[in-house]
Scaffold this motif. Structure first.
Motif, PDB file in Angstrom:
ATOM      1  N   LYS A   1       0.488  -1.549   0.400  1.00 17.73           N
ATOM      2  CA  LYS A   1      -0.282   0.268   0.262  1.00 17.73           C
ATOM      3  C   LYS A   1       1.359   1.344   0.117  1.00 17.73           C
ATOM      4  CE  LYS A   1      -3.707  -2.051   2.971  1.00 17.73           C
ATOM      5  NZ  LYS A   1      -2.861  -2.819   3.440  1.00 17.73           N
ATOM      6  N   LEU A   2       1.020   2.573  -1.117  1.00 18.26           N
ATOM      7  CA  LEU A   2       1.603   3.099  -0.800  1.00 18.26           C
ATOM      8  C   LEU A   2       0.018   4.084  -0.397  1.00 18.26           C
ATOM      9  CD1 LEU A   2       4.140   4.617  -1.578  1.00 18.26           C
ATOM     10  CD2 LEU A   2       2.866   5.580  -3.670  1.00 18.26           C
ATOM     11  N   TYR A   3       0.230   5.103   0.667  1.00 14.80           N
ATOM     12  CA  TYR A   3      -0.227   5.732   1.368  1.00 14.80           C
ATOM     13  C   TYR A   3       0.124   7.516   0.888  1.00 14.80           C
ATOM     14  CZ  TYR A   3      -1.919   3.251   4.539  1.00 14.80           C
ATOM     15  OH  TYR A   3      -2.063   2.433   5.376  1.00 14.80           O
ATOM     16  N   PHE A   4      -0.388   8.180  -0.119  1.00 10.40           N
ATOM     17  CA  PHE A   4       0.735   9.427  -0.780  1.00 10.40           C
ATOM     18  C   PHE A   4      -0.199  10.447  -0.494  1.00 10.40           C
ATOM     19  CE2 PHE A   4      -3.617   8.419  -3.420  1.00 10.40           C
ATOM     20  CZ  PHE A   4      -3.639   9.818  -4.478  1.00 10.40           C
ATOM     21  N   ALA A   5       0.019  11.755  -0.477  1.00  7.28           N
ATOM     22  CA  ALA A   5      -0.780  13.174  -1.106  1.00  7.28           C
ATOM     23  C   ALA A   5      -0.625  13.647  -2.666  1.00  7.28           C
ATOM     24  CB  ALA A   5      -0.374  13.868  -0.208  1.00  7.28           C
TER      25      ALA A   5
END
Length: 201
Positions: A2-6
């Motif tokens: 899972k890649l947490y991004f903004a």
């Protein structure tokens, strides 16, 4: 994974790398102001540092810091040649570039996001940044990419932070090789797909 991004942040770099490598992953948006994810999670509980990118591995481990994430990802699929082999001189050169981008370009631009800093101070930061652009220009005048003739994880990172110049009215036209470099990377399928996915999210 899972890649947490903004959007419009340095998390675009590992996002591009994931797509370059065609690795399976889930993209999870983080609200940078509230620190709440699109799933309603408290991002502080995921990454106590409070900022993206964060990569959750299948074993539950959380990896942070963009330079570490992109190297980890590249080593999952070494045949893709996004990073030289560990233990080689070329790998040290890659780490040199990642460190330079992080400390001189990424951190060099970060204060410019602060609206409370006087314009005169921002001009000082920009002046230093321009000298760093001069150095990058010298490399890109001789090579298509930072490590030579092929795209690497360092290019994903530099492309990402160069995208921020639009927020500060910085004109890159004096650095012709940097402009051409951005134009080479922009149409890469991984870049197009990452930008589209982040816009839709």
């Amino acid at each position: 994974m899972k890649l947490y991004f903004a959007p419009e942040t340095c998390s675009l770099s590992p996002h591009i790398v994931l797509r370059e490598l065609e690795l399976p992953f889930e993209l999870i948006k983080v609200n940078n102001k509230t620190k709440i994810t699109a799933r309603g999670e408290d991002f502080w509980q995921i990454n106590p540092k409070g900022y993206v990118a964060a990569l959750q591995l299948d074993n539950g481990q959380i990896l942070t810091e963009g330079s570490a994430i992109v190297q980890y990802l590249a080593d999952l699929k070494p045949e893709a040649l996004l990073a030289p082999q560990n233990g080689t001189w070329e790998r040290v050169r890659l780490q040199e570039w990642l460190s330079f981008i992080s400390s001189e370009i990424h951190c060099g631009m970060s204060p410019l996001f602060n609206r409370d800093i006087p314009e005169g101070v921002k001009d000082m930061f920009k002046s230093k940044l321009y000298k760093r652009f001069d150095f990058i220009e010298l490399t890109l005048a001789e090579h298509d990419y930072l490590l030579g003739d092929s795209f690497s994880i360092a290019d994903a990172y530099l492309f990402t932070v160069l995208g921020w110049v639009k927020f500060f009215a910085i004109d890159l036209s004096p650095w012709i090789s940097i402009m051409k470099y951005r134009d080479r990377i922009q149409p890469r399928p991984s870049v197009v797909a990452a930008l589209q996915a982040e816009a839709l999210a």
